[in-house]
Write a protein that holds these residues in place. Structure first.
Motif, short mmCIF file in Angstrom:
data_model
loop_
_atom_site.label_atom_id
_atom_site.label_comp_id
_atom_site.label_asym_id
_atom_site.label_seq_id
_atom_site.Cartn_x
_atom_site.Cartn_y
_atom_site.Cartn_z
N ASP A 141 0.83 -1.21 0.00
CA ASP A 141 0.00 0.00 0.00
C ASP A 141 0.86 1.26 0.00
O ASP A 141 0.59 2.21 -0.73
CB ASP A 141 -0.93 0.02 1.22
N LYS A 142 1.91 1.26 0.81
CA LYS A 142 2.79 2.42 0.92
C LYS A 142 3.48 2.71 -0.42
O LYS A 142 3.54 3.85 -0.86
CB LYS A 142 3.84 2.17 2.00
N VAL A 143 3.97 1.66 -1.06
CA VAL A 143 4.66 1.84 -2.34
C VAL A 143 3.69 2.36 -3.41
O VAL A 143 4.04 3.25 -4.18
CB VAL A 143 5.32 0.51 -2.78
N ILE A 144 2.48 1.83 -3.43
CA ILE A 144 1.49 2.29 -4.41
C ILE A 144 1.20 3.78 -4.22
O ILE A 144 1.18 4.55 -5.18
CB ILE A 144 0.19 1.45 -4.33
N VAL A 145 1.02 4.21 -2.98
CA VAL A 145 0.75 5.62 -2.70
C VAL A 145 1.95 6.48 -3.10
O VAL A 145 1.80 7.52 -3.74
CB VAL A 145 0.40 5.83 -1.21
N ASP A 146 3.15 6.03 -2.75
CA ASP A 146 4.37 6.79 -3.12
C ASP A 146 4.49 6.95 -4.63
O ASP A 146 4.80 8.03 -5.12
CB ASP A 146 5.62 6.10 -2.58
N LEU A 147 4.25 5.86 -5.36
CA LEU A 147 4.37 5.93 -6.81
C LEU A 147 3.28 6.80 -7.43
O LEU A 147 3.53 7.51 -8.40
CB LEU A 147 4.35 4.53 -7.41
N LYS A 148 2.07 6.74 -6.88
CA LYS A 148 1.00 7.60 -7.39
C LYS A 148 1.33 9.07 -7.19
O LYS A 148 0.99 9.91 -8.04
CB LYS A 148 -0.33 7.25 -6.73
N ASN A 149 2.01 9.39 -6.09
CA ASN A 149 2.43 10.77 -5.86
C ASN A 149 3.48 11.21 -6.88
O ASN A 149 3.54 12.38 -7.25
CB ASN A 149 2.98 10.95 -4.45
N ARG A 150 4.31 10.29 -7.33
CA ARG A 150 5.36 10.61 -8.31
C ARG A 150 4.84 10.56 -9.75
O ARG A 150 5.51 11.02 -10.66
CB ARG A 150 6.51 9.61 -8.19
N GLN A 151 3.66 9.99 -9.92
CA GLN A 151 3.12 9.80 -11.26
C GLN A 151 2.89 11.12 -11.99
O GLN A 151 2.96 11.17 -13.21
CB GLN A 151 1.82 9.01 -11.17
N SER A 152 2.65 12.18 -11.26
CA SER A 152 2.41 13.47 -11.91
C SER A 152 3.66 13.96 -12.66
O SER A 152 3.54 14.65 -13.66
CB SER A 152 1.96 14.51 -10.89
N ILE A 153 4.84 13.58 -12.16
CA ILE A 153 6.07 14.00 -12.85
C ILE A 153 6.56 12.94 -13.84
O ILE A 153 7.38 13.25 -14.69
CB ILE A 153 7.20 14.35 -11.85
#
Length: 82
Positions: free
Chosen positions: A6-18
């Motif tokens: 779950d933590k990794v998915i959230v972290d990657l979604k936050n980076r997805q904008s860039i």
């Protein structure tokens, strides 16, 4: 392991904008999460096999702490399948 997933998915979604290329990695992680929730026995192949390398192909940042998390998840799923 599910908390780390779950933590990794959230972290990657936050980076997805860039970096929109993270979409494939995120979708594979979400698929794995779904399979783990449904039934571990439905895992016959590792759907996240190679995600660490895929992430490094996108960012080339070997010092990023998420690399360790991705590698851990990849190895844990391999262990479950065996």
């Amino acid at each position: 392991m599910k908390n780390k997933l779950d933590k990794v998915i959230v972290d990657l979604k936050n980076r997805q904008s860039i970096e929109p290329k993270l979409d494939l990695i995120i979708s594979r992680l979400e698929k794995t999460k779904s399979l783990l929730s449904d039934n571990i026995r439905s895992l016959t192949l590792n759907p996240i096999n190679g995600i660490t390398r895929a992430y490094l192909d996108i960012f080339s940042d070997y010092e990023d702490p998420i690399i360790n998390d991705l590698y851990f998840l990849e190895k844990e799923i391999n262990a479950i399948i065996k």
